[in-house]
Design a protein around this motif. Structure first.
Motif, mmCIF file in Angstrom:
data_model
loop_
_atom_site.group_PDB
_atom_site.id
_atom_site.type_symbol
_atom_site.label_atom_id
_atom_site.label_comp_id
_atom_site.label_asym_id
_atom_site.label_seq_id
_atom_site.Cartn_x
_atom_site.Cartn_y
_atom_site.Cartn_z
ATOM 1 N N ASN A 1 0.843 -1.196 0.000
ATOM 2 C CA ASN A 1 0.000 0.000 0.000
ATOM 3 C C ASN A 1 0.880 1.248 0.000
ATOM 4 O O ASN A 1 1.949 1.276 0.617
ATOM 5 C CB ASN A 1 -0.924 0.011 1.232
ATOM 6 N N TYR A 2 0.373 2.271 -0.716
ATOM 7 C CA TYR A 2 1.085 3.552 -0.854
ATOM 8 C C TYR A 2 0.085 4.527 -1.427
ATOM 9 O O TYR A 2 -1.035 4.142 -1.804
ATOM 10 C CB TYR A 2 2.302 3.380 -1.790
ATOM 11 N N LEU A 3 0.458 5.795 -1.529
ATOM 12 C CA LEU A 3 -0.447 6.787 -2.116
ATOM 13 C C LEU A 3 -0.364 6.733 -3.643
ATOM 14 O O LEU A 3 0.718 6.453 -4.193
ATOM 15 C CB LEU A 3 -0.079 8.184 -1.618
ATOM 16 N N PRO A 4 -1.465 7.020 -4.339
ATOM 17 C CA PRO A 4 -1.435 6.979 -5.811
ATOM 18 C C PRO A 4 -0.308 7.826 -6.405
ATOM 19 O O PRO A 4 0.271 7.447 -7.429
ATOM 20 C CB PRO A 4 -2.812 7.537 -6.200
ATOM 21 N N ALA A 5 0.048 8.931 -5.751
ATOM 22 C CA ALA A 5 1.112 9.805 -6.263
ATOM 23 C C ALA A 5 2.478 9.117 -6.262
ATOM 24 O O ALA A 5 3.441 9.634 -6.841
ATOM 25 C CB ALA A 5 1.185 11.080 -5.424
ATOM 26 N N GLU A 6 2.560 7.967 -5.591
ATOM 27 C CA GLU A 6 3.842 7.255 -5.469
ATOM 28 C C GLU A 6 3.935 6.062 -6.425
ATOM 29 O O GLU A 6 4.802 5.187 -6.248
ATOM 30 C CB GLU A 6 4.013 6.778 -4.021
ATOM 31 N N GLU A 7 3.082 6.047 -7.439
ATOM 32 C CA GLU A 7 3.020 4.902 -8.349
ATOM 33 C C GLU A 7 4.396 4.560 -8.953
ATOM 34 O O GLU A 7 4.740 3.388 -9.123
ATOM 35 C CB GLU A 7 2.000 5.194 -9.460
ATOM 36 N N LYS A 8 5.183 5.601 -9.254
ATOM 37 C CA LYS A 8 6.480 5.365 -9.889
ATOM 38 C C LYS A 8 7.410 4.537 -8.984
ATOM 39 O O LYS A 8 8.044 3.581 -9.441
ATOM 40 C CB LYS A 8 7.129 6.715 -10.216
ATOM 41 N N ASP A 9 7.481 4.913 -7.717
ATOM 42 C CA ASP A 9 8.305 4.143 -6.773
ATOM 43 C C ASP A 9 7.775 2.714 -6.645
ATOM 44 O O ASP A 9 8.545 1.747 -6.576
ATOM 45 C CB ASP A 9 8.313 4.808 -5.388
ATOM 46 N N ALA A 10 6.448 2.589 -6.595
ATOM 47 C CA ALA A 10 5.838 1.255 -6.437
ATOM 48 C C ALA A 10 6.121 0.378 -7.653
ATOM 49 O O ALA A 10 6.451 -0.811 -7.514
ATOM 50 C CB ALA A 10 4.333 1.398 -6.219
ATOM 51 N N GLN A 11 6.024 0.957 -8.848
ATOM 52 C CA GLN A 11 6.271 0.181 -10.070
ATOM 53 C C GLN A 11 7.723 -0.280 -10.139
ATOM 54 O O GLN A 11 8.025 -1.383 -10.588
ATOM 55 C CB GLN A 11 5.942 1.026 -11.313
ATOM 56 N N TYR A 12 8.628 0.578 -9.689
ATOM 57 C CA TYR A 12 10.053 0.206 -9.667
ATOM 58 C C TYR A 12 10.262 -1.052 -8.823
ATOM 59 O O TYR A 12 10.938 -2.002 -9.233
ATOM 60 C CB TYR A 12 10.890 1.373 -9.128
ATOM 61 N N LEU A 13 9.650 -1.044 -7.628
ATOM 62 C CA LEU A 13 9.800 -2.192 -6.730
ATOM 63 C C LEU A 13 9.180 -3.445 -7.323
ATOM 64 O O LEU A 13 9.747 -4.538 -7.242
ATOM 65 C CB LEU A 13 9.088 -1.897 -5.407
ATOM 66 N N LYS A 14 7.988 -3.257 -7.887
ATOM 67 C CA LYS A 14 7.286 -4.409 -8.477
ATOM 68 C C LYS A 14 8.141 -5.051 -9.575
ATOM 69 O O LYS A 14 8.319 -6.269 -9.594
ATOM 70 C CB LYS A 14 5.943 -3.933 -9.035
ATOM 71 N N ASN A 15 8.699 -4.218 -10.446
ATOM 72 C CA ASN A 15 9.544 -4.748 -11.523
ATOM 73 C C ASN A 15 10.768 -5.459 -10.965
ATOM 74 O O ASN A 15 11.114 -6.557 -11.389
ATOM 75 C CB ASN A 15 9.994 -3.616 -12.461
ATOM 76 N N LEU A 16 11.426 -4.795 -10.006
ATOM 77 C CA LEU A 16 12.622 -5.389 -9.405
ATOM 78 C C LEU A 16 12.327 -6.791 -8.869
ATOM 79 O O LEU A 16 13.051 -7.752 -9.155
ATOM 80 C CB LEU A 16 13.111 -4.484 -8.259
ATOM 81 N N LEU A 17 11.250 -6.879 -8.094
ATOM 82 C CA LEU A 17 10.978 -8.142 -7.392
ATOM 83 C C LEU A 17 10.358 -9.190 -8.301
ATOM 84 O O LEU A 17 10.652 -10.383 -8.176
ATOM 85 C CB LEU A 17 10.097 -7.871 -6.160
ATOM 86 N N GLU A 18 9.514 -8.755 -9.243
ATOM 87 C CA GLU A 18 8.928 -9.737 -10.173
ATOM 88 C C GLU A 18 10.006 -10.329 -11.074
ATOM 89 O O GLU A 18 9.941 -11.507 -11.423
ATOM 90 C CB GLU A 18 7.795 -9.103 -10.974
ATOM 91 N N ASN A 19 10.999 -9.524 -11.431
ATOM 92 C CA ASN A 19 12.094 -10.056 -12.242
ATOM 93 C C ASN A 19 12.894 -11.118 -11.492
ATOM 94 O O ASN A 19 13.596 -11.923 -12.096
ATOM 95 C CB ASN A 19 13.037 -8.935 -12.705
ATOM 96 N N GLU A 20 12.801 -11.110 -10.154
ATOM 97 C CA GLU A 20 13.471 -12.137 -9.354
ATOM 98 C C GLU A 20 12.547 -13.326 -9.098
ATOM 99 O O GLU A 20 12.911 -14.259 -8.387
ATOM 100 C CB GLU A 20 13.926 -11.532 -8.016
ATOM 101 N N GLY A 21 11.295 -13.224 -9.606
ATOM 102 C CA GLY A 21 10.363 -14.344 -9.457
ATOM 103 C C GLY A 21 9.419 -14.240 -8.275
ATOM 104 O O GLY A 21 8.716 -15.195 -7.943
#
Ligand code: NAD
Ligand code: MG
Length: 307
Positions: A92-112
């Protein structure tokens, strides 16, 4: 589908023998400003959330964790650590923080790893319930709750504190914790763990953020009180109290601007902490290895003394 890998980053990781004085550089952040909520993406210098260092050791295998304020700072470091320890994570985070959230999602999904994004505002009572429902549904369960979202805005003493800032601070920092946790109890099975982010400010309040400091003292008290109710049910409640940690909260009016270059230098280690240095405390308290640790606040302050 990438192979899930909890054993990555075996170079200089959090378990490598290191001198805490210089494990991270003693930073002198330039004066800078971001509107609330700040973004990790724009922080100068960059904070270390453990992207290239945190090594998982299987301590949260199979766990399902909801983490608030998960996009940046301490929450992001906790998210990286939990995922690499084997947990499925809902952020969970504020909608204005989508960029930071997407970065994390990509990082971790790329690790499986499996990552769910649940943006929304915790000052909204209804959202405090729905974020828990959404996390439970997305992960088909919920056994770990990290109440980490928080706001901190400096004021010019008590008379400089507006009603709006006062109420918004209490809404996010403590009322949302009551609401989110109360609703999570509908789902959390025996064995679950709740970890709340408090602060050194709970014991040693700075006058320019006394409203913030009051919420942090309340979080300590809430954690101890709730721990007594839930221990017989097999649910543990604990807290982590960070000292000065380099995160976007500090540059979005969390500190006076002219104090930024000296941020964290008054600790016995002589430097600000990095978010990844907090992660092992949250992992320990979330994991079953801390089964006899209840109602505790783990202080991670670079040596600033706490009661
Ligand atoms: P941060 O800005 O990276 O994280 C705070 C997060 O709170 C934001 O990312 C945001 O997603 C969330 N948030 C704020 N208002 C919200 C709202 N209305 N609805 C939903 N989410 C909201 O900063 P951080 O320093 O990592 O802060 C994390 C926690 O650590 C906070 O509770 C903070 O009080 C606590 N803490 C930080 C320090 C420090 O020195 N950085 C010290 C002690 C305690
Ligand atoms: Mg953020």
């Amino acid at each position: 589908m990438t192979q899930k890998n909890t054993q990555n980053h075996v170079g200089v990781d959090q378990l490598t023998f290191q001198n805490p004085v210089n494990r991270f550089p003693s930073i002198e952040p330039p004066q800078q400003h971001q509107p609330e909520p700040g973004l990790d993406e724009q922080l100068v210098p960059k904070a270390d959330r453990g992207e290239t260092s945190y090594r998982g050791t299987g301590r949260l295998e199979g766990r399902k964790a909801l983490i608030t304020g998960a996009d940046s700072g301490i929450g992001a470091a906790v998210t990286i650590a939990f995922a690499r320890e084997g947990a499925e994570v809902a952020l969970n985070y504020l909608p204005a923080e989508e960029k930071d959230a997407q970065y994390l999602k990509n990082l971790l999904e790329n690790e499986g790893h499996t990552v769910h994004l649940l943006p929304g505002d915790l000052t909204d009572r209804e959202f405090c319930r729905s974020v828990v429902d959404q996390a439970h549904e997305a992960m088909d369960g919920l056994d770990t709750l990290v109440n980490n979202a928080g706001k901190q805005v400096v004021t010019d003493g008590l008379q400089g504190l507006s009603d709006e800032e006062l109420e918004a601070t209490f809404d996010v920092n403590i009322l949302a914790i009551f609401r989110v946790t109360r609703h999570a109890l509908n789902y959390l099975p025996a064995g679950s763990s709740i970890v709340n982010s408090t602060s050194i400010q709970a014991y040693d309040p700075s006058p320019h953020i006394m409203h913030y400091a009051s919420t942090k003292a309340a979080i300590n008290n809430f954690s101890k009180g709730l721990s007594q109710e839930l221990a017989p049910k097999g649910i543990r409640v604990n807290a982590v109290a960070p000292g000065p940690i380099w995160t976007p909260l500090q540059v979005s009016d969390g500190q006076p601007k002219d104090a930024l270059p000296q941020f964290g230098k008054n600790t016995p280690l002589g430097r600000a902490g990095q978010p990844t240095e907090l992660a092992p405390a949250y992992v320990f308290l979330a994991s079953s290895e801390s089964s006899y640790v209840i109602g505790e606040t783990l202080n991670v302050t670079g040596g600033q003394v706490s009661p």
